[in-house]
Design a protein around this motif. Structure first.
Motif, mmCIF file in Angstrom:
data_model
loop_
_atom_site.group_PDB
_atom_site.id
_atom_site.type_symbol
_atom_site.label_atom_id
_atom_site.label_comp_id
_atom_site.label_asym_id
_atom_site.label_seq_id
_atom_site.Cartn_x
_atom_site.Cartn_y
_atom_site.Cartn_z
ATOM 1 N N ASN A 277 26.816 45.392 26.387
ATOM 2 C CA ASN A 277 26.394 46.694 26.911
ATOM 3 C C ASN A 277 27.161 47.048 28.181
ATOM 4 O O ASN A 277 27.617 48.180 28.363
ATOM 5 C CB ASN A 277 24.895 46.682 27.214
ATOM 6 C CG ASN A 277 24.045 46.392 25.991
ATOM 7 O OD1 ASN A 277 24.540 46.383 24.871
ATOM 8 N ND2 ASN A 277 22.764 46.148 26.206
ATOM 9 N N LEU A 278 27.283 46.072 29.067
ATOM 10 C CA LEU A 278 28.000 46.301 30.319
ATOM 11 C C LEU A 278 29.465 46.630 30.071
ATOM 12 O O LEU A 278 30.044 47.517 30.726
ATOM 13 C CB LEU A 278 27.878 45.070 31.221
ATOM 14 C CG LEU A 278 26.501 44.861 31.874
ATOM 15 C CD1 LEU A 278 26.346 43.431 32.360
ATOM 16 C CD2 LEU A 278 26.310 45.841 33.032
ATOM 17 N N ARG A 279 30.062 45.939 29.141
ATOM 18 C CA ARG A 279 31.472 46.210 28.822
ATOM 19 C C ARG A 279 31.635 47.618 28.244
ATOM 20 O O ARG A 279 32.626 48.304 28.521
ATOM 21 C CB ARG A 279 32.009 45.161 27.853
ATOM 22 C CG ARG A 279 32.156 43.779 28.475
ATOM 23 C CD ARG A 279 32.800 42.780 27.525
ATOM 24 N NE ARG A 279 32.868 41.458 28.119
ATOM 25 C CZ ARG A 279 33.782 41.065 29.002
ATOM 26 N NH1 ARG A 279 34.727 41.916 29.388
ATOM 27 N NH2 ARG A 279 33.771 39.841 29.489
ATOM 28 N N ILE A 311 31.307 37.928 34.414
ATOM 29 C CA ILE A 311 31.619 39.317 34.076
ATOM 30 C C ILE A 311 31.728 40.184 35.325
ATOM 31 O O ILE A 311 32.531 41.121 35.377
ATOM 32 C CB ILE A 311 30.584 39.899 33.084
ATOM 33 C CG1 ILE A 311 31.071 41.255 32.563
ATOM 34 C CG2 ILE A 311 29.210 40.034 33.716
ATOM 35 C CD1 ILE A 311 30.216 41.813 31.441
ATOM 36 N N THR A 312 30.963 39.875 36.357
ATOM 37 C CA THR A 312 31.074 40.668 37.587
ATOM 38 C C THR A 312 32.438 40.465 38.239
ATOM 39 O O THR A 312 33.044 41.416 38.742
ATOM 40 C CB THR A 312 29.957 40.300 38.585
ATOM 41 O OG1 THR A 312 29.975 38.890 38.831
ATOM 42 C CG2 THR A 312 28.597 40.697 38.053
ATOM 43 N N ASN A 313 32.924 39.237 38.215
ATOM 44 C CA ASN A 313 34.246 38.966 38.778
ATOM 45 C C ASN A 313 35.344 39.626 37.953
ATOM 46 O O ASN A 313 36.307 40.177 38.494
ATOM 47 C CB ASN A 313 34.491 37.457 38.849
ATOM 48 C CG ASN A 313 33.583 36.775 39.856
ATOM 49 O OD1 ASN A 313 33.140 37.392 40.817
ATOM 50 N ND2 ASN A 313 33.295 35.501 39.634
ATOM 51 N N GLU A 314 35.176 39.588 36.645
ATOM 52 C CA GLU A 314 36.196 40.149 35.754
ATOM 53 C C GLU A 314 36.270 41.670 35.858
ATOM 54 O O GLU A 314 37.364 42.253 35.906
ATOM 55 C CB GLU A 314 35.886 39.752 34.306
ATOM 56 C CG GLU A 314 36.851 40.348 33.288
ATOM 57 C CD GLU A 314 36.396 40.118 31.856
ATOM 58 O OE1 GLU A 314 36.927 40.798 30.955
ATOM 59 O OE2 GLU A 314 35.493 39.272 31.635
ATOM 60 N N LEU A 315 35.109 42.328 35.887
ATOM 61 C CA LEU A 315 35.076 43.793 35.836
ATOM 62 C C LEU A 315 34.949 44.451 37.208
ATOM 63 O O LEU A 315 35.021 45.679 37.309
ATOM 64 C CB LEU A 315 33.918 44.253 34.943
ATOM 65 C CG LEU A 315 33.928 43.756 33.494
ATOM 66 C CD1 LEU A 315 32.747 44.330 32.725
ATOM 67 C CD2 LEU A 315 35.239 44.116 32.795
#
Length: 462
Positions: A277-279, A311-315
């Motif tokens: 969902n976040l992606r 995912i927070t670091n990636e996005l």
């Protein structure tokens, strides 16, 4: 000095009752408040409550007999916890019977078939069966641990903010002794999503006329026994307090104040993959054709222990907890007044809240913040048919929000993009619907629900 015994097993409930005007009103009336809870010896909580004059005692550990467990399982399945009682329970039946991996396969299938049969019989519609079980319940609610607790405390009134299992055992003991037993409902979805009410309290507290209606409709509660007070946990939204300057709040959050703030509230068990969902959201707002610069922020579900660091670091998105983790509480969460004030500020400064079957939709409505209900799981072929994510917005409590017109359910990527743009361009869209959510769910917005709840209890003291 009158004594009120309160059973609290959830940190969220402790926040609602012990960090609001409810407790202040009781103490101001010179009432001794004794709280039985699993976090009775947690150092910070103990120090806080001791300073206020609240006595904490351990919640007794109930030793349930095999026959009692069998009776409860059969009684619940017979008259309430089966498909057809509510749409929410039908979803729960499908998901727990066919999806839930933590339960042994054979046990899941047996439970699934048994509850399915009970649903075919439609016994939840039998008022006579419910009344018969209420007469039988006290026979199976006898526990020396609870008897010892009441002998020790000698309360003048017992208050349960969760009048289902296992609080029913305490309610039965109070009624046996002629002590007034009061039951309240801790969350807006409990009356349509939990088990039946065994050992009915003498009096009920409801948030709103809607909740009173559900108590009568689904649990056959005498409407004369129900008093509407609102709920203290939302009072802080309606007490006039100043907001930080926007730049100061964003700086504290390490977010660029020039960007639109989109808050995502994870669905945990109500969605198939929060990461997916976040992606999806991130791909839309970061696309070159999206006309607004946005920042995506995650506010974790209070009970969730999911880690989002990768995912927070990636996005390049941010994440926050909803409070401190206190393992002693059943829900493992502890929210301080500071945490609640932060939530109010977050809802105020958010441009859009995106959630998956979460009560944060009500928080957003309190600050008139646009809210999107994420439902792309509905048509996602990867999501199993029986998963609750397929039909979560058909639940009774979510339907209240949808029918009020205060949030938009999006089922495709194009719909998600459309409503992101619509709300960012015209944030006043659906404002009247958000006002309806507040009035329908919370009833009175004068910020005095805690005082009304305390007054109701004091009126029922002998």
């Amino acid at each position: 000095m009158p004594k009120i015994l309160i059973l609290i097993r959830y940190g969220i409930t402790a926040r609602t009752l012990l960090r609001t005007s409810f407790l202040d009103s009781l103490l101001a009336a010179n009432i001794k408040v004794i709280v039985a809870c699993p976090a009775f010896d947690e150092p910070k909580f103990l120090a806080e409550m001791t300073a206020k004059g609240v006595q904490l005692i351990p919640e007794p550990k109930l030793k349930k007999r095999l026959f009692e467990r069998i009776y409860n399982a059969i009684a619940n399945a017979l008259c309430f916890e089966h498909p057809g009682t509510t749409k929410t329970l039908t979803m729960k039946w499908l998901h727990e019977g066919l999806i839930k991996p933590e339960n042994p396969y054979k046990l899941r299938i047996f439970d699934f078939l048994f509850r399915g049969l009970m649903g075919v019989l439609n016994l939840h519609r039998s008022r006579k069966l419910r009344q018969l079980l209420l007469k039988l319940d006290p026979l199976f609610c006898k526990h020396p641990e609870i008897e010892n607790l009441f002998d020790e405390v000698k309360p003048d009134l017992f208050f349960s903010p969760y009048p289902f299992e296992p609080d029913a055992h305490y309610i039965a003991e109070a009624k046996k002794r002629g002590i007034p037993a009061i039951g309240a409902v801790k969350s807006w979805d409990n009356l349509t999503s939990k088990i039946r009410v065994a050992c009915e309290p003498d009096h009920w507290i409801a948030w709103s006329p809607q909740m009173k209606k559900e108590a009568v409709q689904y649990h056959y509660v005498d409407p004369e026994k129900i008093e509407i007070t609102g709920t203290p946990q939302f009072d802080f939204y309606f007490n006039a307090q100043k907001f930080l300057p926007r730049d100061s709040f964003f700086k504290k959050m390490n977010i660029d104040p020039q960007k639109k703030l989109i808050v995502y509230s994870p669905g945990t068990s109500w969605t198939y993959s929060d990461e997916a969902n976040l992606r999806m959201i991130h791909s839309i707002i970061m696309n070159t054709d999206f006309p607004y610069k946005c920042h995506l922020h995650i506010r974790k579900y209070p009970k969730s222990s999911v880690e989002y660091s990768s995912i927070t670091n990636e996005l390049g998105i941010t994440v926050e907890d909803s409070g401190s983790v206190v393992p002693q509480w059943t829900d493992r969460i502890d929210q301080s007044p500071k945490d609640l004030e932060h939530l109010r500020q977050l809802m105020h400064f958010s441009d859009i809240v995106i959630q998956v079957s979460s009560s944060i939709a009500v928080d957003a409505a309190c600050e008139d913040t646009p809210c999107i209900a994420y439902h792309l799981d509905k048509y996602d072929k990867v999501v199993p048919w029986a998963h609750r994510a397929k039909r979560c917005y058909s639940s009774e409590h979510n339907q209240l929000l949808i029918k009020a017109g205060g949030m938009r359910v999006v089922e495709t990527k194009n719909e998600l993009k459309y409503w992101l743009l619509q709300y960012l361009e015209y944030p006043e869209t659906d404002s009247e619907g958000r006002k309806s959510i507040v009035s329908n769910i919370l009833w009175n917005t004068d910020g005095q629900a805690g005082n009304r709840l305390a007054k109701a209890l004091m009126n029922w003291l002998p």
